[in-house]
Design a protein around this motif. Structure first.
Motif, PDB file in Angstrom:
ATOM      1  N   THR A   1       0.848  -1.171   0.000  1.00 46.98           N
ATOM      2  CA  THR A   1       0.000   0.000   0.000  1.00 46.98           C
ATOM      3  C   THR A   1       0.894   1.234   0.000  1.00 46.98           C
ATOM      4  O   THR A   1       2.074   1.140   0.331  1.00 46.98           O
ATOM      5  CB  THR A   1      -0.945   0.008   1.226  1.00 46.98           C
ATOM      6  OG1 THR A   1      -1.730   1.188   1.193  1.00 46.98           O
ATOM      7  CG2 THR A   1      -0.186  -0.048   2.521  1.00 46.98           C
ATOM      8  N   ALA A   2       0.341   2.347  -0.343  1.00 44.56           N
ATOM      9  CA  ALA A   2       1.107   3.592  -0.307  1.00 44.56           C
ATOM     10  C   ALA A   2       1.330   4.047   1.136  1.00 44.56           C
ATOM     11  O   ALA A   2       2.216   4.832   1.425  1.00 44.56           O
ATOM     12  CB  ALA A   2       0.381   4.670  -1.092  1.00 44.56           C
ATOM     13  N   THR A   3       0.525   3.532   2.053  1.00 41.93           N
ATOM     14  CA  THR A   3       0.675   3.836   3.468  1.00 41.93           C
ATOM     15  C   THR A   3       1.822   3.004   4.019  1.00 41.93           C
ATOM     16  O   THR A   3       1.889   1.815   3.780  1.00 41.93           O
ATOM     17  CB  THR A   3      -0.627   3.510   4.216  1.00 41.93           C
ATOM     18  OG1 THR A   3      -1.699   4.193   3.582  1.00 41.93           O
ATOM     19  CG2 THR A   3      -0.544   3.934   5.651  1.00 41.93           C
ATOM     20  N   VAL A   4       2.735   3.623   4.767  1.00 46.16           N
ATOM     21  CA  VAL A   4       3.948   2.938   5.195  1.00 46.16           C
ATOM     22  C   VAL A   4       3.965   2.755   6.710  1.00 46.16           C
ATOM     23  O   VAL A   4       3.730   3.698   7.458  1.00 46.16           O
ATOM     24  CB  VAL A   4       5.193   3.743   4.758  1.00 46.16           C
ATOM     25  CG1 VAL A   4       6.459   3.087   5.240  1.00 46.16           C
ATOM     26  CG2 VAL A   4       5.213   3.909   3.263  1.00 46.16           C
ATOM     27  N   LEU A   5       4.228   1.520   7.138  1.00 45.78           N
ATOM     28  CA  LEU A   5       4.530   1.182   8.527  1.00 45.78           C
ATOM     29  C   LEU A   5       5.645   0.153   8.495  1.00 45.78           C
ATOM     30  O   LEU A   5       5.735  -0.633   7.558  1.00 45.78           O
ATOM     31  CB  LEU A   5       3.314   0.567   9.226  1.00 45.78           C
ATOM     32  CG  LEU A   5       2.247   1.509   9.763  1.00 45.78           C
ATOM     33  CD1 LEU A   5       1.088   0.727  10.346  1.00 45.78           C
ATOM     34  CD2 LEU A   5       2.810   2.439  10.812  1.00 45.78           C
ATOM     35  N   PRO A   6       6.515   0.138   9.510  1.00 44.41           N
ATOM     36  CA  PRO A   6       7.565  -0.882   9.522  1.00 44.41           C
ATOM     37  C   PRO A   6       6.968  -2.279   9.659  1.00 44.41           C
ATOM     38  O   PRO A   6       5.858  -2.450  10.168  1.00 44.41           O
ATOM     39  CB  PRO A   6       8.412  -0.522  10.733  1.00 44.41           C
ATOM     40  CG  PRO A   6       7.626   0.444  11.523  1.00 44.41           C
ATOM     41  CD  PRO A   6       6.589   1.044  10.642  1.00 44.41           C
ATOM     42  N   ALA A   7       7.708  -3.283   9.203  1.00 44.88           N
ATOM     43  CA  ALA A   7       7.218  -4.656   9.243  1.00 44.88           C
ATOM     44  C   ALA A   7       7.057  -5.140  10.680  1.00 44.88           C
ATOM     45  O   ALA A   7       6.131  -5.879  10.995  1.00 44.88           O
ATOM     46  CB  ALA A   7       8.171  -5.576   8.484  1.00 44.88           C
ATOM     47  N   PHE A   8       7.943  -4.744  11.563  1.00 42.38           N
ATOM     48  CA  PHE A   8       7.877  -5.151  12.969  1.00 42.38           C
ATOM     49  C   PHE A   8       8.232  -3.966  13.843  1.00 42.38           C
ATOM     50  O   PHE A   8       8.899  -3.041  13.402  1.00 42.38           O
ATOM     51  CB  PHE A   8       8.859  -6.295  13.255  1.00 42.38           C
ATOM     52  CG  PHE A   8       8.538  -7.548  12.507  1.00 42.38           C
ATOM     53  CD1 PHE A   8       7.537  -8.403  12.946  1.00 42.38           C
ATOM     54  CD2 PHE A   8       9.221  -7.866  11.346  1.00 42.38           C
ATOM     55  CE1 PHE A   8       7.226  -9.546  12.245  1.00 42.38           C
ATOM     56  CE2 PHE A   8       8.922  -9.012  10.638  1.00 42.38           C
ATOM     57  CZ  PHE A   8       7.922  -9.859  11.094  1.00 42.38           C
ATOM     58  N   GLY A   9       7.815  -4.013  15.087  1.00 39.14           N
ATOM     59  CA  GLY A   9       8.207  -2.996  16.053  1.00 39.14           C
ATOM     60  C   GLY A   9       7.612  -1.626  15.792  1.00 39.14           C
ATOM     61  O   GLY A   9       8.331  -0.633  15.822  1.00 39.14           O
ATOM     62  N   VAL A  10       6.328  -1.555  15.566  1.00 35.34           N
ATOM     63  CA  VAL A  10       5.677  -0.268  15.336  1.00 35.34           C
ATOM     64  C   VAL A  10       5.762   0.557  16.612  1.00 35.34           C
ATOM     65  O   VAL A  10       5.462   0.078  17.699  1.00 35.34           O
ATOM     66  CB  VAL A  10       4.201  -0.475  14.944  1.00 35.34           C
ATOM     67  CG1 VAL A  10       3.486   0.855  14.807  1.00 35.34           C
ATOM     68  CG2 VAL A  10       4.100  -1.267  13.655  1.00 35.34           C
ATOM     69  N   THR A  11       6.204   1.795  16.468  1.00 39.56           N
ATOM     70  CA  THR A  11       6.301   2.695  17.613  1.00 39.56           C
ATOM     71  C   THR A  11       5.255   3.792  17.500  1.00 39.56           C
ATOM     72  O   THR A  11       4.605   3.944  16.459  1.00 39.56           O
ATOM     73  CB  THR A  11       7.697   3.333  17.678  1.00 39.56           C
ATOM     74  OG1 THR A  11       7.858   4.181  16.531  1.00 39.56           O
ATOM     75  CG2 THR A  11       8.801   2.289  17.724  1.00 39.56           C
ATOM     76  N   GLY A  12       5.120   4.555  18.563  1.00 38.53           N
ATOM     77  CA  GLY A  12       4.189   5.676  18.532  1.00 38.53           C
ATOM     78  C   GLY A  12       4.562   6.688  17.463  1.00 38.53           C
ATOM     79  O   GLY A  12       3.694   7.279  16.819  1.00 38.53           O
ATOM     80  N   ALA A  13       5.851   6.876  17.243  1.00 43.44           N
ATOM     81  CA  ALA A  13       6.303   7.815  16.204  1.00 43.44           C
ATOM     82  C   ALA A  13       5.899   7.321  14.816  1.00 43.44           C
ATOM     83  O   ALA A  13       5.547   8.114  13.945  1.00 43.44           O
ATOM     84  CB  ALA A  13       7.817   7.994  16.276  1.00 43.44           C
ATOM     85  N   ASP A  14       5.943   5.986  14.622  1.00 43.41           N
ATOM     86  CA  ASP A  14       5.512   5.428  13.335  1.00 43.41           C
ATOM     87  C   ASP A  14       4.031   5.701  13.098  1.00 43.41           C
ATOM     88  O   ASP A  14       3.629   6.067  11.999  1.00 43.41           O
ATOM     89  CB  ASP A  14       5.757   3.917  13.288  1.00 43.41           C
ATOM     90  CG  ASP A  14       7.226   3.563  13.338  1.00 43.41           C
ATOM     91  OD1 ASP A  14       8.041   4.347  12.812  1.00 43.41           O
ATOM     92  OD2 ASP A  14       7.553   2.509  13.909  1.00 43.41           O
ATOM     93  N   VAL A  15       3.239   5.524  14.144  1.00 39.95           N
ATOM     94  CA  VAL A  15       1.802   5.762  14.012  1.00 39.95           C
ATOM     95  C   VAL A  15       1.539   7.241  13.757  1.00 39.95           C
ATOM     96  O   VAL A  15       0.701   7.603  12.929  1.00 39.95           O
ATOM     97  CB  VAL A  15       1.047   5.269  15.257  1.00 39.95           C
ATOM     98  CG1 VAL A  15      -0.424   5.620  15.186  1.00 39.95           C
ATOM     99  CG2 VAL A  15       1.220   3.769  15.413  1.00 39.95           C
TER     100      VAL A  15
END
Length: 111
Positions: free
Chosen positions: A40-54
């Motif tokens: 998707t065009a929306t990006v999140l890391p594969a593992f270890g999502v942090t508050g900054a990522d959100v």
């Protein structure tokens, strides 16, 4: 006759203005290449999502808001991450709560 020509000229002018406005608003109809499967065009890391990522997540805005599929994807992704973290936490708590074995593993025989 002149009135009919004036009417046609105004009609053509209105049609041109509407066409230009629609082209600017909705694009010219060109097709973008499709995204690779499963992305998707929306990006999140594969593992270890942090508050900054959100906080850094940006959704594509469409005419009436955000793309529902992208919002659903992010929410599903965050739900899986939370469930994985809760599973790890439960496993760690189980290890801490387990009684230590009583026996001679740490004892040395004196005889």
């Amino acid at each position: 006759m002149a009135l009919v020509l004036l009417y046609l000229a105004v009609l053509v002018l209105v049609a041109i203005v509407l066409f230009v406005a629609a082209s600017l608003l909705f694009g010219r109809g060109e097709q973008l290449p499709p995204l690779p499967r499963g992305t998707t065009a929306t990006v999140l890391p594969a593992f270890g999502v942090t508050g900054a990522d959100v906080d850094a997540v940006k959704f594509t805005q469409v005419l009436r808001g955000y793309k529902v599929s992208e919002v659903d994807w992010v929410l599903d992704r965050l739900a899986r991450e939370l469930e994985a973290l809760r599973g790890q936490l439960a496993a760690a708590e189980t290890e801490l709560d387990a009684p230590e074995p009583v026996g001679g593993e740490d004892r040395q025989d004196m005889t």
